[in-house]
Design an enzyme around this catalytic site. Structure first.
Site, PDB file in Angstrom:
ATOM      1  N   LEU A  30      54.566  -3.989  12.514  1.00 41.47           N
ATOM      2  CA  LEU A  30      55.123  -4.406  13.799  1.00 41.47           C
ATOM      3  C   LEU A  30      54.374  -5.660  14.241  1.00 41.47           C
ATOM      4  CD1 LEU A  30      55.537  -1.106  15.885  1.00 41.47           C
ATOM      5  CD2 LEU A  30      57.369  -2.584  15.035  1.00 41.47           C
ATOM      6  N   ASP A  31      55.101  -6.661  14.716  1.00 38.67           N
ATOM      7  CA  ASP A  31      54.477  -7.884  15.205  1.00 38.67           C
ATOM      8  C   ASP A  31      53.599  -7.584  16.414  1.00 38.67           C
ATOM      9  OD1 ASP A  31      55.848  -9.423  13.306  1.00 38.67           O
ATOM     10  OD2 ASP A  31      57.609  -9.586  14.605  1.00 38.67           O
ATOM     11  N   PRO A  32      52.625  -8.448  16.718  1.00 37.88           N
ATOM     12  CA  PRO A  32      51.756  -8.217  17.886  1.00 37.88           C
ATOM     13  C   PRO A  32      52.522  -8.013  19.193  1.00 37.88           C
ATOM     14  CG  PRO A  32      50.812  -9.917  16.506  1.00 37.88           C
ATOM     15  CD  PRO A  32      52.156  -9.600  15.919  1.00 37.88           C
ATOM     16  N   ALA A  92      55.390  -6.653  19.552  1.00 35.42           N
ATOM     17  CA  ALA A  92      56.245  -5.469  19.492  1.00 35.42           C
ATOM     18  C   ALA A  92      55.466  -4.215  19.867  1.00 35.42           C
ATOM     19  CB  ALA A  92      56.829  -5.316  18.096  1.00 35.42           C
ATOM     20  N   ARG A 105      64.095 -10.475  14.490  1.00 34.49           N
ATOM     21  CA  ARG A 105      63.995 -11.857  14.987  1.00 34.49           C
ATOM     22  C   ARG A 105      65.007 -12.772  14.305  1.00 34.49           C
ATOM     23  NH1 ARG A 105      58.443 -13.695  13.508  1.00 34.49           N
ATOM     24  NH2 ARG A 105      58.354 -11.897  12.111  1.00 34.49           N
TER      25      ARG A 105
END
Length: 315
Positions: free
Chosen positions: A46-48, A50, A181
């Site tokens: 998971l991206d920061p 998210a 994204r």
């Protein structure tokens, strides 16, 4: 003389509700320290920016990570129209603007083009490796990153809300390797505008859902405490859909040594009952455990034998 591993032999899954602002690797490191575990990994970055379900495997559960990663994932996210970003999310730099704002009818009409088998070019800021380097590292250094399109599976997308003309909220069910994204970026272009993700939350991955997830802040309060183990789930929870069979003690010893066991008639009948529509069960993956429920191995059925390819060791 082998060096003793740091930490304790902790085995199982911890389903964390990841907070915003931390990388997945940082969360894994914190959970590993909380449980004092020797080994840890996770099923899907998971991206920061998210939040949501981050499934963390400890010890021998790391051997089942591929099954969780291959499972269907569900996301709830918000698209912001009118700005393109170099990272395709709110953390990136603005690369372009547009005055076009799609209405609800236009969005719903465009969605079917982006469901099913969809070709995506991953964001430049992604964990994909380019000549041995992570794409996001190259992008942060100012290098131009050219990634190849890849085919991903998007099972369903629903438009949940259009709270104002600049934003739209969606829910998506998709397969491994899908970038939300990139999906928002491409949908925006199809709608004649630019778009990026302003909010992103993973609500499920396989059998793990957000209502099972424990906030990281809660776990931090249990540092090296027995209370943390109330949130440790069995290794087998990542193996939903894989038939499970109990094996005897002698068979468990053979399997843990990497040796096959004969597929006796009673075992075969139980597998056949689980897959009544399958004429050929060769190559089928089976999860094997002792009668007491202790994991033994993952094995494939081949030529009348169960052949272990991933063995669980708790010594």
């Amino acid at each position: 003389m082998s060096r003793r591993k740091k930490g304790s032999p902790v085995h199982g899954w911890v389903i964390v509700d990841k907070p915003k602002g931390l990388t997945s690797t940082q969360v894994v490191g914190q959970v590993r320290r909380i449980f004092d575990a020797q080994k840890a990994g996770h099923a899907g970055t998971l991206d920061p920016m998210a939040t949501g379900v981050l499934a963390i495997a400890l010890g021998e559960a790391t051997k089942t990570v591929p099954y969780a990663m291959d499972a269907e994932k569900t996301y709830r996210f918000t698209a912001c129209w009118g700005e393109g970003r170099d990272s395709d999310d709110a953390e990136g730099n603005v690369t372009g603007t547009s005055d076009v704002r799609p209405d609800r009818a236009a969005i719903e009409a465009a969605i079917p083009r982006f469901v099913g088998a969809v070709s995506q070019i991953p964001p430049a800021y992604s964990a994909i490796k380019v000549e041995g380097e992570r794409a996001y590292d190259l992008a942060r250094e100012g290098e131009s990153v050219a990634l190849e399109p890849r085919l991903v599976q998007i099972d369903d997308v629903r438009l949940l809300d259009t709270p104002d003309r600049d934003h739209a909220t969606f829910e998506m069910r998709c397969g491994k390797g899908t970038y939300v994204r990139a999906w928002v970026r491409d949908l925006g272009l199809a709608l004649g505008t630019l778009g990026h993700v302003s909010e992103l939350r993973r609500t499920a991955i396989g059998g793990f859902s957000e209502n099972q997830a424990v906030p990281l802040e809660t776990l931090r309060g249990f540092m090296h405490s027995p209370a943390a183990f109330e949130h440790l789930r069995p290794i087998s929870t990542a193996l939903d859909g894989i038939p499970a069979l109990a094996v005897t003690g002698p068979d468990a010893v053979r399997l843990r040594s990497g040796n096959p066991i004969l597929m006796r008639a009673n075992l075969f009948a139980r597998i056949a009952d689980a897959f009544p529509d399958e004429d050929d069960l060769s190559g089928l993956t089976v999860y094997l455990a002792t009668g007491e429920g202790e994991p033994v191995a993952l094995a494939e059925l081949e030529q009348g034998e169960l052949r272990p390819f991933r063995v669980f060791n708790f010594g």
